[in-house]
Design a protein around this motif. Structure first.
Motif, PDB file in Angstrom:
ATOM      1  N   MET A 185       1.662  10.793  -9.277  1.00  0.00           N
ATOM      2  CA  MET A 185       0.731  11.100 -10.351  1.00  0.00           C
ATOM      3  C   MET A 185       0.094  12.477 -10.130  1.00  0.00           C
ATOM      4  O   MET A 185      -0.015  13.286 -11.051  1.00  0.00           O
ATOM      5  CB  MET A 185      -0.364  10.036 -10.436  1.00  0.00           C
ATOM      6  CG  MET A 185      -1.338  10.274 -11.571  1.00  0.00           C
ATOM      7  SD  MET A 185      -2.939   9.487 -11.346  1.00  0.00           S
ATOM      8  CE  MET A 185      -3.612  10.402  -9.978  1.00  0.00           C
ATOM      9  N   LEU A 186      -0.300  12.761  -8.884  1.00  0.00           N
ATOM     10  CA  LEU A 186      -0.901  14.061  -8.583  1.00  0.00           C
ATOM     11  C   LEU A 186       0.088  15.209  -8.805  1.00  0.00           C
ATOM     12  O   LEU A 186      -0.294  16.278  -9.298  1.00  0.00           O
ATOM     13  CB  LEU A 186      -1.423  14.084  -7.152  1.00  0.00           C
ATOM     14  CG  LEU A 186      -2.646  13.218  -6.881  1.00  0.00           C
ATOM     15  CD1 LEU A 186      -2.966  13.223  -5.383  1.00  0.00           C
ATOM     16  CD2 LEU A 186      -3.834  13.695  -7.682  1.00  0.00           C
ATOM     17  N   ALA A 219       2.928   6.109  -5.621  1.00  0.00           N
ATOM     18  CA  ALA A 219       2.656   6.258  -7.058  1.00  0.00           C
ATOM     19  C   ALA A 219       1.509   7.238  -7.285  1.00  0.00           C
ATOM     20  O   ALA A 219       1.557   8.066  -8.193  1.00  0.00           O
ATOM     21  CB  ALA A 219       2.317   4.904  -7.667  1.00  0.00           C
ATOM     22  N   PHE A 220       0.482   7.156  -6.456  1.00  0.00           N
ATOM     23  CA  PHE A 220      -0.649   8.080  -6.571  1.00  0.00           C
ATOM     24  C   PHE A 220      -0.199   9.515  -6.292  1.00  0.00           C
ATOM     25  O   PHE A 220      -0.588  10.451  -7.004  1.00  0.00           O
ATOM     26  CB  PHE A 220      -1.758   7.657  -5.601  1.00  0.00           C
ATOM     27  CG  PHE A 220      -3.000   8.473  -5.717  1.00  0.00           C
ATOM     28  CD1 PHE A 220      -3.736   8.487  -6.890  1.00  0.00           C
ATOM     29  CD2 PHE A 220      -3.449   9.226  -4.650  1.00  0.00           C
ATOM     30  CE1 PHE A 220      -4.898   9.236  -7.008  1.00  0.00           C
ATOM     31  CE2 PHE A 220      -4.604   9.982  -4.750  1.00  0.00           C
ATOM     32  CZ  PHE A 220      -5.322   9.986  -5.930  1.00  0.00           C
ATOM     33  N   GLU A 266       0.365  15.637 -12.588  1.00  0.00           N
ATOM     34  CA  GLU A 266      -0.879  16.200 -13.113  1.00  0.00           C
ATOM     35  C   GLU A 266      -1.021  17.679 -12.755  1.00  0.00           C
ATOM     36  O   GLU A 266      -1.660  18.432 -13.479  1.00  0.00           O
ATOM     37  CB  GLU A 266      -2.088  15.432 -12.577  1.00  0.00           C
ATOM     38  CG  GLU A 266      -2.259  14.070 -13.191  1.00  0.00           C
ATOM     39  CD  GLU A 266      -2.670  14.120 -14.645  1.00  0.00           C
ATOM     40  OE1 GLU A 266      -3.448  15.019 -15.028  1.00  0.00           O
ATOM     41  OE2 GLU A 266      -2.221  13.246 -15.398  1.00  0.00           O
ATOM     42  N   LEU A 312       1.763   1.975  -3.554  1.00  0.00           N
ATOM     43  CA  LEU A 312       0.596   2.453  -4.281  1.00  0.00           C
ATOM     44  C   LEU A 312       0.306   3.919  -3.965  1.00  0.00           C
ATOM     45  O   LEU A 312       0.052   4.725  -4.857  1.00  0.00           O
ATOM     46  CB  LEU A 312      -0.623   1.587  -3.945  1.00  0.00           C
ATOM     47  CG  LEU A 312      -1.881   1.858  -4.735  1.00  0.00           C
ATOM     48  CD1 LEU A 312      -1.641   1.614  -6.213  1.00  0.00           C
ATOM     49  CD2 LEU A 312      -3.008   0.987  -4.220  1.00  0.00           C
ATOM     50  N   TRP A 313       0.376   4.280  -2.696  1.00  0.00           N
ATOM     51  CA  TRP A 313       0.139   5.679  -2.312  1.00  0.00           C
ATOM     52  C   TRP A 313       1.231   6.596  -2.840  1.00  0.00           C
ATOM     53  O   TRP A 313       0.972   7.743  -3.221  1.00  0.00           O
ATOM     54  CB  TRP A 313      -0.006   5.814  -0.796  1.00  0.00           C
ATOM     55  CG  TRP A 313      -1.332   5.332  -0.313  1.00  0.00           C
ATOM     56  CD1 TRP A 313      -1.578   4.229   0.447  1.00  0.00           C
ATOM     57  CD2 TRP A 313      -2.614   5.927  -0.587  1.00  0.00           C
ATOM     58  NE1 TRP A 313      -2.922   4.104   0.661  1.00  0.00           N
ATOM     59  CE2 TRP A 313      -3.582   5.125   0.051  1.00  0.00           C
ATOM     60  CE3 TRP A 313      -3.027   7.040  -1.292  1.00  0.00           C
ATOM     61  CZ2 TRP A 313      -4.942   5.419  -0.010  1.00  0.00           C
ATOM     62  CZ3 TRP A 313      -4.385   7.328  -1.349  1.00  0.00           C
ATOM     63  CH2 TRP A 313      -5.320   6.533  -0.723  1.00  0.00           C
ATOM     64  N   SER A 372       0.819  -1.218   0.000  1.00  0.00           N
ATOM     65  CA  SER A 372       0.000   0.000   0.000  1.00  0.00           C
ATOM     66  C   SER A 372       0.852   1.267   0.000  1.00  0.00           C
ATOM     67  O   SER A 372       0.456   2.275  -0.585  1.00  0.00           O
ATOM     68  CB  SER A 372      -0.954  -0.006   1.196  1.00  0.00           C
ATOM     69  OG  SER A 372      -0.239   0.044   2.412  1.00  0.00           O
TER      70      SER A 372
END
Length: 64
Positions: A15-16, A11-12, A19, A8-9, A5
């Motif tokens: 991404m933010l 990577a998120f 972006e 995953l966090w 996890s």
């Protein structure tokens, strides 16, 4: 490669960050690009989405 996890966090979060770079650096340029996106056909947008998904999967496969 372990996908827990925390990974995953992270990577998120990355991404933010990516972006948010364009709207922060050039709000007017970002707005213009979004207006250009609005006139594309659904099939063109779907194709771009598919290319992004495949590129992401290829990157994950290459890194794994």
């Amino acid at each position: 490669m372990s996908l827990d996890s925390d990974t995953l966090w992270a990577a998120f979060g990355l991404m933010l960050i990516f972006e948010g770079l364009m709207p922060f650096a050039s709000p007017q340029g970002w707005r213009d690009k979004m207006a250009q996106l609005m006139v594309l056909q659904d099939g063109q947008i779907r194709f771009f989405g598919l290319v992004c998904i495949l590129a992401g999967l290829l990157m994950l496969w290459w890194l794994g």
